[in-house]
Design an enzyme around this catalytic site. Structure first.
Site, PDB file in Angstrom:
ATOM      1  N   ASP A 166       0.811  -1.221   0.000  1.00  0.00           N
ATOM      2  CA  ASP A 166       0.000   0.000   0.000  1.00  0.00           C
ATOM      3  C   ASP A 166       0.850   1.279   0.000  1.00  0.00           C
ATOM      4  O   ASP A 166       0.347   2.349  -0.317  1.00  0.00           O
ATOM      5  CB  ASP A 166      -0.940   0.020   1.219  1.00  0.00           C
ATOM      6  CG  ASP A 166      -1.816  -1.220   1.292  1.00  0.00           C
ATOM      7  OD1 ASP A 166      -2.014  -1.873   0.258  1.00  0.00           O
ATOM      8  OD2 ASP A 166      -2.287  -1.550   2.396  1.00  0.00           O
ATOM      9  N   ARG A 201     -16.597  -0.622 -24.426  1.00  0.00           N
ATOM     10  CA  ARG A 201     -17.089  -0.816 -23.052  1.00  0.00           C
ATOM     11  C   ARG A 201     -16.454   0.157 -22.051  1.00  0.00           C
ATOM     12  O   ARG A 201     -15.381   0.714 -22.308  1.00  0.00           O
ATOM     13  CB  ARG A 201     -16.744  -2.242 -22.581  1.00  0.00           C
ATOM     14  CG  ARG A 201     -17.748  -3.251 -23.035  1.00  0.00           C
ATOM     15  CD  ARG A 201     -17.330  -4.638 -22.628  1.00  0.00           C
ATOM     16  NE  ARG A 201     -18.395  -5.590 -22.950  1.00  0.00           N
ATOM     17  CZ  ARG A 201     -18.218  -6.887 -23.053  1.00  0.00           C
ATOM     18  NH1 ARG A 201     -17.029  -7.418 -22.863  1.00  0.00           N
ATOM     19  NH2 ARG A 201     -19.235  -7.671 -23.339  1.00  0.00           N
ATOM     20  N   MET A 208      -5.926  -2.714  -4.788  1.00  0.00           N
ATOM     21  CA  MET A 208      -5.848  -2.691  -3.315  1.00  0.00           C
ATOM     22  C   MET A 208      -5.360  -1.328  -2.810  1.00  0.00           C
ATOM     23  O   MET A 208      -5.361  -0.355  -3.558  1.00  0.00           O
ATOM     24  CB  MET A 208      -4.933  -3.809  -2.843  1.00  0.00           C
ATOM     25  CG  MET A 208      -5.552  -5.174  -2.944  1.00  0.00           C
ATOM     26  SD  MET A 208      -4.439  -6.416  -2.264  1.00  0.00           S
ATOM     27  CE  MET A 208      -5.561  -7.776  -2.047  1.00  0.00           C
TER      28      MET A 208
HETATM   29  O1  F6P Z   1      -2.161  -4.068   3.198  1.00  0.00           O
HETATM   30  C1  F6P Z   1      -1.974  -4.891   2.123  1.00  0.00           C
HETATM   31  C2  F6P Z   1      -3.259  -5.428   1.588  1.00  0.00           C
HETATM   32  O2  F6P Z   1      -2.947  -6.186   0.452  1.00  0.00           O
HETATM   33  C3  F6P Z   1      -4.325  -4.389   1.303  1.00  0.00           C
HETATM   34  O3  F6P Z   1      -4.063  -3.641   0.145  1.00  0.00           O
HETATM   35  C4  F6P Z   1      -5.575  -5.227   1.312  1.00  0.00           C
HETATM   36  O4  F6P Z   1      -6.713  -4.489   1.627  1.00  0.00           O
HETATM   37  C5  F6P Z   1      -5.285  -6.198   2.412  1.00  0.00           C
HETATM   38  O5  F6P Z   1      -3.894  -6.296   2.532  1.00  0.00           O
HETATM   39  C6  F6P Z   1      -5.865  -7.576   2.228  1.00  0.00           C
HETATM   40  O6  F6P Z   1      -5.641  -8.295   3.403  1.00  0.00           O
HETATM   41  P1  F6P Z   1      -5.906  -9.853   3.562  1.00  0.00           P
HETATM   42  O7  F6P Z   1      -4.666 -10.564   3.099  1.00  0.00           O
HETATM   43  O8  F6P Z   1      -6.095 -10.005   5.026  1.00  0.00           O
HETATM   44  O9  F6P Z   1      -7.104 -10.206   2.735  1.00  0.00           O
END
Ligand code: F6P
Length: 401
Positions: A166, A201, A208
């Site tokens: 992130d 489209r 994420m």
């Molecule tokens: O923080 C990293 C991340 O990949 C986020 O972007 C995402 O929301 C989250 O982890 C997903 O977490 P999990 O592996 O618990 O589904």
């Protein structure tokens, strides 16, 4: 913990960098673990730690498997140069990881089969003592590093390394895994362009990033998205529809929209996929792309007849072959963590500041989502008036304002 004070071994001092303090704690054995959710570059960090510890400092290394779970159950492997051979480019972590095992609040069941939470951190400390571990290097996000802080408070010599795709850790300029995730986003948008063009489209790609919009913003610009929706700039669906109509009227009968999982309408809130009470980050985001598609269908389809399709890129962003940037960045993070042992920088986390390696006290950045894993509290988020957002606006990319 075997901690005694002397001026360090000459053989070790000869290898130290200029200006480094002498080592007071004699360190012979170190351990490492990876916790939280995975990302590309973790194996590069592990490799750098093991190689630097062995080749530069003559240390012994063990790795606990499955994050804190391995530290608790004493599940470990001895790590030597052959353990880390051939892993540099691979995503994931050879040590495996978990985002559930908080040893200070560990989920277990009592004799009646009832779920109870216990502090089992002493078991972990005993395991470290048993293996004569002088320093524990912990690679993870907010939840993992919060426990790292708590182990430091218990007297364990801890060094933290932040990780997340992130890129929202406030104390550091960039985290490994982010650039590889951007590559996935860019290539996915490239692919969506050709199919969007062929079918006239509207294509939505959900990426994420939790409550930070970096992945959608940088990935969207690199992948030539027409609309980018991020948590930091709440959107108006009519404004998004206007971009689609403007493009259509100009002869571009397709539109590419790149959205953060944490994007939200001006008058609404984030789309929650699920709640996981056992995770330090209990609110799981996801599904915003579908929500937006439903909103847009009502406005767009009756006017242009365009169909709207959604792709959720999901966990692909966290895997695959680690790119050049993250291999180098992971190497820098790992090697620097081992150098920190030398300077006795315990209870601290590796960071990059002004493009130089540095460290901060873990206490200063973890808890309440400050590392960036669990909430917006203190996380490094996108400035809606920052350079990249402005450049994007200049070339006609819209943010649904
Ligand atoms: O923080 C990293 C991340 O990949 C986020 O972007 C995402 O929301 C989250 O982890 C997903 O977490 P999990 O592996 O618990 O589904």
């Amino acid at each position: 913990m075997t901690t005694f004070y002397k001026s360090g071994k000459m053989s070790m001092l000869n290898f130290g960098r200029i200006g480094e303090k002498f080592m007071k704690t004699e360190v012979k054995r170190i351990a490492l673990l990876t916790g939280g959710g995975d990302c590309s570059g973790l194996n590069a960090v592990i490799r750098a730690i093991v190689k630097s510890a062995i080749l530069k400092h003559g240390l012994e290394v063990i790795g606990f498997k499955g994050g804190y779970h391995g530290l608790y159950t004493d599940d470990y492997i001895k790590m030597d140069l052959s353990t880390v051979s051939g892993i540099f480019h691979q995503g994931g972590t050879i040590l495996k990881m978990s985002n559930k095992d908080n040893l200070f609040h560990y989920k277990t069941t009592n004799e009646d089969g009832k779920v109870v939470y216990k502090d089992v951190s002493d078991v972990a400390v005993e395991n470290l003592k048993k293996h004569k571990i002088d320093v524990l290097i912990i690679i993870g996000g907010d939840g993992t590093l919060t426990s790292a802080r708590d182990f430091a408070r218990k007297g364990v010599n801890v060094i933290g390394i932040p990780k997340t795709i992130d890129n929202d850790v406030p104390a550091t300029e960039i985290t490994f895994g982010y650039r590889t995730a951007l590559d996935h986003i860019m290539l996915s948008l490239d692919a969506l362009h050709t199919t969007a063009f062929s079918h006239d489209r509207v294509m939505i790609l959900e990426v994420m990033g939790r409550n930070a919009g970096w992945l959608a913003l940088e990935g969207g610009v690199a992948g030539s998205a027409d609309v980018i929706l991020i948590p930091e700039i709440p959107y108006d669906v009519n404004s998004v529809a206007k971009t689609i109509f403007d493009r259509y009227n100009r002869g571009s009968r397709f539109t590419i929209i790149c959205v953060s999982e944490g994007a939200k309408p001006v008058d609404g809130s984030v789309t929650v996929k699920s709640i996981d009470k056992d995770s330090p980050d209990s609110v799981k985001l996801g599904g915003f792309g579908n929500f937006l598609a439903k909103q847009l269908e009502k406005i767009v389809k009756p006017v242009t007849g365009q169909e709207i399709r959604v792709t959720n890129l999901g966990y692909i962003q966290r895997g695959g072959v680690t790119n050049q940037y993250d291999r180098v960045l992971g190497t820098k993070y790992g090697a620097y963590a081992v150098d920190m042992i030398w300077r006795q920088e315990f209870g601290r986390m590796v960071i990059i500041r002004n493009d130089r390696m540095d460290s901060v006290r873990i206490e200063e950045v973890v808890g309440s989502g400050k590392v960036g894993q669990t909430s917006t509290g203190g996380a490094r988020i996108v400035n809606p008036h920052g350079d990249l957002v402005n450049s994007a606006r200049d070339i006609g990319i819209t943010f649904g304002e």
